[in-house]
Motif scaffolding. Structure first.
Motif, PDB file in Angstrom:
ATOM      1  N   LEU A   1      68.160  35.625  94.650  1.00  0.00           N
ATOM      2  CA  LEU A   1      66.939  34.816  94.725  1.00  0.00           C
ATOM      3  C   LEU A   1      66.463  34.504  93.309  1.00  0.00           C
ATOM      4  O   LEU A   1      66.813  35.209  92.354  1.00  0.00           O
ATOM      5  CB  LEU A   1      65.844  35.566  95.483  1.00  0.00           C
ATOM      6  CG  LEU A   1      66.122  35.882  96.945  1.00  0.00           C
ATOM      7  CD1 LEU A   1      65.027  36.766  97.515  1.00  0.00           C
ATOM      8  CD2 LEU A   1      66.274  34.615  97.774  1.00  0.00           C
ATOM      9  N   SER A   2      65.670  33.470  93.182  1.00  0.00           N
ATOM     10  CA  SER A   2      65.173  33.090  91.842  1.00  0.00           C
ATOM     11  C   SER A   2      64.109  34.075  91.368  1.00  0.00           C
ATOM     12  O   SER A   2      63.440  34.719  92.173  1.00  0.00           O
ATOM     13  CB  SER A   2      64.596  31.693  91.890  1.00  0.00           C
ATOM     14  OG  SER A   2      63.549  31.618  92.859  1.00  0.00           O
TER      15      SER A   2
ATOM     16  N   TYR B   1      71.872  49.232  98.260  1.00  0.00           N
ATOM     17  CA  TYR B   1      71.211  48.364  99.248  1.00  0.00           C
ATOM     18  C   TYR B   1      69.690  48.546  99.197  1.00  0.00           C
ATOM     19  O   TYR B   1      68.939  47.552  99.158  1.00  0.00           O
ATOM     20  CB  TYR B   1      71.761  48.692 100.634  1.00  0.00           C
ATOM     21  CG  TYR B   1      71.099  47.952 101.775  1.00  0.00           C
ATOM     22  CD1 TYR B   1      71.651  46.784 102.280  1.00  0.00           C
ATOM     23  CD2 TYR B   1      69.923  48.439 102.361  1.00  0.00           C
ATOM     24  CE1 TYR B   1      71.044  46.119 103.344  1.00  0.00           C
ATOM     25  CE2 TYR B   1      69.312  47.785 103.406  1.00  0.00           C
ATOM     26  CZ  TYR B   1      69.875  46.621 103.895  1.00  0.00           C
ATOM     27  OH  TYR B   1      69.274  45.965 104.930  1.00  0.00           O
ATOM     28  N   MET B   2      69.247  49.798  99.179  1.00  0.00           N
ATOM     29  CA  MET B   2      67.811  50.059  99.159  1.00  0.00           C
ATOM     30  C   MET B   2      67.173  49.597  97.853  1.00  0.00           C
ATOM     31  O   MET B   2      66.054  49.045  97.848  1.00  0.00           O
ATOM     32  CB  MET B   2      67.544  51.557  99.371  1.00  0.00           C
ATOM     33  CG  MET B   2      68.020  52.089 100.717  1.00  0.00           C
ATOM     34  SD  MET B   2      67.344  51.181 102.122  1.00  0.00           S
ATOM     35  CE  MET B   2      65.591  51.535 101.928  1.00  0.00           C
ATOM     36  N   GLU B   3      67.875  49.785  96.728  1.00  0.00           N
ATOM     37  CA  GLU B   3      67.349  49.334  95.437  1.00  0.00           C
ATOM     38  C   GLU B   3      67.207  47.810  95.407  1.00  0.00           C
ATOM     39  O   GLU B   3      66.180  47.276  94.963  1.00  0.00           O
ATOM     40  CB  GLU B   3      68.285  49.792  94.314  1.00  0.00           C
ATOM     41  CG  GLU B   3      68.297  51.291  94.065  1.00  0.00           C
ATOM     42  CD  GLU B   3      67.028  51.770  93.378  1.00  0.00           C
ATOM     43  OE1 GLU B   3      66.320  50.935  92.775  1.00  0.00           O
ATOM     44  OE2 GLU B   3      66.737  52.986  93.459  1.00  0.00           O
ATOM     45  N   LEU B   4      68.226  47.096  95.872  1.00  0.00           N
ATOM     46  CA  LEU B   4      68.167  45.630  95.864  1.00  0.00           C
ATOM     47  C   LEU B   4      67.131  45.125  96.867  1.00  0.00           C
ATOM     48  O   LEU B   4      66.451  44.117  96.617  1.00  0.00           O
ATOM     49  CB  LEU B   4      69.546  45.053  96.198  1.00  0.00           C
ATOM     50  CG  LEU B   4      70.646  45.288  95.154  1.00  0.00           C
ATOM     51  CD1 LEU B   4      71.975  44.738  95.654  1.00  0.00           C
ATOM     52  CD2 LEU B   4      70.275  44.647  93.821  1.00  0.00           C
ATOM     53  N   LYS B   5      67.006  45.809  97.994  1.00  0.00           N
ATOM     54  CA  LYS B   5      66.018  45.410  98.997  1.00  0.00           C
ATOM     55  C   LYS B   5      64.598  45.565  98.442  1.00  0.00           C
ATOM     56  O   LYS B   5      63.736  44.691  98.637  1.00  0.00           O
ATOM     57  CB  LYS B   5      66.197  46.286 100.240  1.00  0.00           C
ATOM     58  CG  LYS B   5      65.487  45.774 101.478  1.00  0.00           C
ATOM     59  CD  LYS B   5      66.276  44.654 102.136  1.00  0.00           C
ATOM     60  CE  LYS B   5      65.675  44.297 103.484  1.00  0.00           C
ATOM     61  NZ  LYS B   5      66.384  43.147 104.098  1.00  0.00           N
ATOM     62  N   ALA B   6      64.377  46.655  97.717  1.00  0.00           N
ATOM     63  CA  ALA B   6      63.047  46.904  97.155  1.00  0.00           C
ATOM     64  C   ALA B   6      62.732  45.958  96.004  1.00  0.00           C
ATOM     65  O   ALA B   6      61.565  45.591  95.798  1.00  0.00           O
ATOM     66  CB  ALA B   6      62.946  48.357  96.686  1.00  0.00           C
ATOM     67  N   SER B   7      63.752  45.551  95.263  1.00  0.00           N
ATOM     68  CA  SER B   7      63.514  44.671  94.106  1.00  0.00           C
ATOM     69  C   SER B   7      63.172  43.246  94.521  1.00  0.00           C
ATOM     70  O   SER B   7      62.510  42.520  93.773  1.00  0.00           O
ATOM     71  CB  SER B   7      64.741  44.665  93.202  1.00  0.00           C
ATOM     72  OG  SER B   7      65.829  44.016  93.852  1.00  0.00           O
ATOM     73  N   GLY B   8      63.632  42.813  95.691  1.00  0.00           N
ATOM     74  CA  GLY B   8      63.370  41.446  96.147  1.00  0.00           C
ATOM     75  C   GLY B   8      64.184  40.395  95.425  1.00  0.00           C
ATOM     76  O   GLY B   8      63.886  39.200  95.546  1.00  0.00           O
ATOM     77  N   LYS B   9      65.219  40.805  94.712  1.00  0.00           N
ATOM     78  CA  LYS B   9      66.038  39.840  93.962  1.00  0.00           C
ATOM     79  C   LYS B   9      67.233  39.335  94.755  1.00  0.00           C
ATOM     80  O   LYS B   9      67.865  38.362  94.371  1.00  0.00           O
ATOM     81  CB  LYS B   9      66.538  40.489  92.663  1.00  0.00           C
ATOM     82  CG  LYS B   9      65.429  40.890  91.704  1.00  0.00           C
ATOM     83  CD  LYS B   9      65.989  41.579  90.480  1.00  0.00           C
ATOM     84  CE  LYS B   9      64.878  42.014  89.529  1.00  0.00           C
ATOM     85  NZ  LYS B   9      65.427  42.721  88.338  1.00  0.00           N
ATOM     86  N   VAL B  10      67.557  40.015  95.866  1.00  0.00           N
ATOM     87  CA  VAL B  10      68.730  39.651  96.678  1.00  0.00           C
ATOM     88  C   VAL B  10      68.312  39.646  98.138  1.00  0.00           C
ATOM     89  O   VAL B  10      67.557  40.520  98.588  1.00  0.00           O
ATOM     90  CB  VAL B  10      69.892  40.645  96.458  1.00  0.00           C
ATOM     91  CG1 VAL B  10      71.121  40.206  97.246  1.00  0.00           C
ATOM     92  CG2 VAL B  10      70.239  40.758  94.982  1.00  0.00           C
TER      93      VAL B  10
ATOM     94  N   LYS C   1      73.069  32.961  88.703  1.00  0.00           N
ATOM     95  CA  LYS C   1      72.144  31.896  89.104  1.00  0.00           C
ATOM     96  C   LYS C   1      71.550  32.191  90.478  1.00  0.00           C
ATOM     97  O   LYS C   1      72.114  32.969  91.250  1.00  0.00           O
ATOM     98  CB  LYS C   1      72.890  30.553  89.140  1.00  0.00           C
ATOM     99  CG  LYS C   1      73.474  30.108  87.804  1.00  0.00           C
ATOM    100  CD  LYS C   1      74.286  28.845  87.975  1.00  0.00           C
ATOM    101  CE  LYS C   1      74.950  28.424  86.665  1.00  0.00           C
ATOM    102  NZ  LYS C   1      75.815  27.237  86.825  1.00  0.00           N
ATOM    103  N   PRO C   2      70.415  31.575  90.806  1.00  0.00           N
ATOM    104  CA  PRO C   2      69.834  31.776  92.140  1.00  0.00           C
ATOM    105  C   PRO C   2      70.722  31.195  93.241  1.00  0.00           C
ATOM    106  O   PRO C   2      71.520  30.283  93.001  1.00  0.00           O
ATOM    107  CB  PRO C   2      68.491  31.031  92.057  1.00  0.00           C
ATOM    108  CG  PRO C   2      68.219  30.864  90.603  1.00  0.00           C
ATOM    109  CD  PRO C   2      69.538  30.771  89.927  1.00  0.00           C
TER     110      PRO C   2
END
Length: 442
Positions: free
Chosen positions: A441-442, A393-402, A374-375
């Motif tokens: 993040l949602s 870290y870089m993958e999640l940062k680029a995805s904008g989901k976390v 969940k968000p």
């Protein structure tokens, strides 16, 4: 008068922690014939039955056998009171000590007793205090040592000849220390301080549903999370693992209530993801398969029996798990299928956190499990290699989901606490892996 607390007693099938001074060992009390090994000492455990946890027992020599590494002693355990545990300095009534150790030389001639005499002394004396008393009497340098040096000498001898053990009930802290000391790789090097931070960052409590993926911690991580969830609560834990059978030693050692154990759903990662994404199509696939089998049967019925005999070949292929017949001809789904159904239902509702302790590269697993969270919920990823977490870290940062991503490393320093001798311990653990934390993040 205040009532005494209800102290649980030791029963057959329990896991127990045997403590001899600072040494601890996790042991299963599976039968009355069970034995435990502490170095060269073998302990018979049958006298532990129905005794309360925390009891102290004296090791009484039953028999001694010659072995390759010296005498192997078999001991029975006799319940004693805590009043019998006294300081060895008080027992020996030592009052004199030297000013310094400048005149003491370690030439191996300070002890008048030979090794054969000491072994004979161990056979004759049942108490460690009497053995140490003889060693002190026959030491040429003991009374010229400083008081600190005398204490160090007595502690060294007491550790070798100590005849008392305490039986403790397993806890998360005890098991974390035991596993880390015996073989840290079996729990991915997770120290107790790192384990506490994982539980704290994950926000586990008595309500909600939580998602855990771990690839080998001897059951320590699911046991810690289920222990934090607590008994008689509404929370549920889905424990994903890469193998066919989950590691559950620590979980079984806690001896949690049955309803609490049932709220831990252990499933294979790939199997449950297949159930989650393809579960609705399985009925259509099975109907199509049955129709294809019926058509093939009609075609084969036109052939003669001789042709059928020539065409049929014996199969040596091992049946898959889905194709294997139910044991004892039981009707209904297998347990792993039921667990997959329960986990899949919770996956549709989404989880309140994501905790991972992976030996593999975590990026692909995080991408597969992140949509199930969940968000505004925490994620915690543990790895022994910081480079893997940096890439994640870089993958999640680029995805904008976390968001609020941090990579941290714990550093633990233990201290010896003694009068006028408080200082950091000489041997300490250097590193206990790395943590990647953040919020979805949602």
């Amino acid at each position: 008068m205040p009532s005494k607390p209800n102290i649980p007693s030791i029963q057959l099938g329990d896991y127990i922690v045997i403590q001899r001074q600072k040494y601890t060992k996790l042991q299963k009390f599976g039968s009355l014939d069970a034995t435990a090994t502490l170095g060269k000492e073998h302990l018979e455990l049958k006298s532990l039955l129905d005794q309360p946890y925390g009891s102290t027992f004296k090791m009484c020599v039953k028999e001694s056998k010659a072995g390759k590494r010296g005498a192997q002693r078999q001991h029975t355990l006799e319940l004693v009171s805590e009043n019998e545990l006294r300081s060895i300095r008080d027992v020996l009534n030592i009052s004199s000590s030297g000013a310094d150790n400048r005149d003491i030389s370690d030439n191996g001639e300070a002890q008048a007793l030979k090794s054969e005499d000491i072994e004979q002394l161990r056979e004759e004396c049942s108490e460690s205090s009497k053995i140490i008393e003889k060693l002190v009497e026959n030491s040429k340098t003991f009374h010229t040592r400083t008081e600190y040096s005398q204490d160090k000498y007595l502690l060294k001898k007491e550790k070798k000849y100590f005849e008392f053990v305490q039986i403790r009930q397993p806890s998360i802290r005890l098991m974390a220390d035991i596993f880390h000391r015996q073989d840290a790789e079996k729990i991915m090097g997770i120290r107790v301080d790192t384990l506490s931070q994982i539980i704290s960052y994950s926000g586990v409590c008595g309500f909600g549903s939580y998602l855990l993926y771990e690839s080998g911690t001897n059951g320590l991580l699911p046991a810690a999370m289920l222990n934090s969830i607590g008994a008689a609560t509404d929370a549920t834990l889905v424990h994903m693992h890469p193998g066919n059978v989950p590691q559950k030693q620590a979980l079984l050692a806690l001896k949690l209530p049955l309803e609490q154990q049932q709220r831990c759903i252990s499933v294979n990662l790939y199997s449950v993801l297949r159930e989650f994404y393809q579960g609705d199509r399985k009925l259509d696939v099975s109907i199509a398969t049955e129709a294809a089998d019926a058509t093939q049967t009609d075609e084969n019925s036109a052939t003669t029996s001789e042709e059928q005999t020539d065409a049929v070949e014996p199969t040596t292929k091992k049946p898959k798990l889905d194709e294997s017949p139910n044991l004892n001809n039981r009707s209904g789904p297998l347990r792993w299928q039921v667990e997959n159904k329960r986990a899949s239902a919770l996956m549709h509702e989404k989880f309140d956190n994501l905790v991972m302790a992976a030996k593999e590269h975590p990026t692909n697993i995080v991408e597969a499990l992140l949509p199930l969270v969940k968000p505004s919920r925490p994620i915690v990823i543990f790895s022994t290699c910081k480079e893997l977490l940096q890439e994640t870290y870089m993958e999640l940062k680029a995805s904008g989901k976390v968001t609020n991503l941090h990579v941290t490393s714990n550093w633990l320093r233990t201290y010896q606490i003694l009068p006028n001798r408080t200082h950091p311990e000489v041997n300490m653990s250097g590193n206990s892996g790395y943590l990647l934390t953040g919020y979805t993040l949602s």
